[in-house]
Design a protein around this motif. Sequence first.
Motif, PDB file in Angstrom:
ATOM      1  N   GLU A  32       0.809  -1.215   0.000  1.00 29.89           N
ATOM      2  CA  GLU A  32       0.000   0.000   0.000  1.00 29.89           C
ATOM      3  C   GLU A  32       0.843   1.266   0.000  1.00 29.89           C
ATOM      4  N   TRP A  33       2.106   1.178  -0.411  1.00 32.36           N
ATOM      5  CA  TRP A  33       2.982   2.348  -0.435  1.00 32.36           C
ATOM      6  C   TRP A  33       2.474   3.301  -1.503  1.00 32.36           C
ATOM      7  N   ALA A  34       1.909   4.409  -1.064  1.00 33.35           N
ATOM      8  CA  ALA A  34       1.327   5.384  -1.990  1.00 33.35           C
ATOM      9  C   ALA A  34       2.057   6.715  -1.954  1.00 33.35           C
ATOM     10  N   ALA A  35       3.146   6.788  -1.229  1.00 33.45           N
ATOM     11  CA  ALA A  35       3.831   8.064  -1.030  1.00 33.45           C
ATOM     12  C   ALA A  35       5.095   8.204  -1.860  1.00 33.45           C
ATOM     13  N   ASP A  36       5.248   7.398  -2.871  1.00 36.48           N
ATOM     14  CA  ASP A  36       6.479   7.433  -3.660  1.00 36.48           C
ATOM     15  C   ASP A  36       6.734   8.814  -4.260  1.00 36.48           C
ATOM     16  N   LYS A  37       5.702   9.438  -4.787  1.00 34.26           N
ATOM     17  CA  LYS A  37       5.862  10.766  -5.407  1.00 34.26           C
ATOM     18  C   LYS A  37       6.289  11.800  -4.357  1.00 34.26           C
ATOM     19  N   VAL A  38       5.663  11.756  -3.185  1.00 34.75           N
ATOM     20  CA  VAL A  38       6.024  12.675  -2.100  1.00 34.75           C
ATOM     21  C   VAL A  38       7.459  12.409  -1.657  1.00 34.75           C
ATOM     22  N   TYR A  39       7.808  11.134  -1.497  1.00 34.76           N
ATOM     23  CA  TYR A  39       9.165  10.765  -1.087  1.00 34.76           C
ATOM     24  C   TYR A  39      10.191  11.315  -2.078  1.00 34.76           C
ATOM     25  N   ARG A  40       9.935  11.131  -3.345  1.00 32.55           N
ATOM     26  CA  ARG A  40      10.887  11.598  -4.367  1.00 32.55           C
ATOM     27  C   ARG A  40      11.045  13.120  -4.339  1.00 32.55           C
ATOM     28  N   ILE A  41       9.959  13.838  -4.143  1.00 30.63           N
ATOM     29  CA  ILE A  41      10.032  15.312  -4.051  1.00 30.63           C
ATOM     30  C   ILE A  41      10.847  15.726  -2.824  1.00 30.63           C
ATOM     31  N   LEU A  42      10.533  15.133  -1.679  1.00 33.75           N
ATOM     32  CA  LEU A  42      11.240  15.488  -0.444  1.00 33.75           C
ATOM     33  C   LEU A  42      12.708  15.074  -0.502  1.00 33.75           C
ATOM     34  N   SER A  43      13.006  13.962  -1.152  1.00 30.71           N
ATOM     35  CA  SER A  43      14.397  13.501  -1.212  1.00 30.71           C
ATOM     36  C   SER A  43      15.276  14.433  -2.039  1.00 30.71           C
ATOM     37  N   GLN A  44      14.674  15.287  -2.848  1.00 31.44           N
ATOM     38  CA  GLN A  44      15.437  16.260  -3.635  1.00 31.44           C
ATOM     39  C   GLN A  44      15.741  17.540  -2.861  1.00 31.44           C
TER      40      GLN A  44
END
Length: 111
Positions: free
Chosen positions: A91-103
Motif C-alpha cells: 500500500e505504499w502510496a507516497a512514492d511521489k512525495v518521497y521523491r520530491i522530499l528527497s530532492q
Amino acid sequence: MNQQEIYINQVQELLDGVDRGDFTGASDIPAQYTYGHLNALFQLIDQLQNGQELFEKLYDRIVAFSKRKIQEKISSGQKVRVAFLAISAAEWAADKVYRILSQDERLVCGG
C-alpha cells in the motif's frame, strides 16, 4: 512480552509522565517518549477512561513540540530527518512525495 503488554507498559509510562507534568508548559518533552508511546495510546484508546481526550491532548502537544523543534533546526541550518511509516509494502502510496522530499537538501529521507 507480547505486543499488548508492551502497549500497556508504554501507556503506563505516558500516564506517569502526565502525572509528573512532562507534557505541560512550553518545556521540551523528555526524550524517553517515542512514537511508540503515542501509538500504544492509540491502540488502547477505547480501553481507557477518557482515552480519546488524552490522545488528542498528547497528540496536539507532541505535534506543537515537534513543529517547534523542526523550525529550530531549519533556522540553524541543520538537516531535518524525514520518516515514512507505511501500513504495508503493498500500500505504499507516497512514492511521489518521497521523491520530491528527497530532492530537498534541507531534508534527510530514508535510513
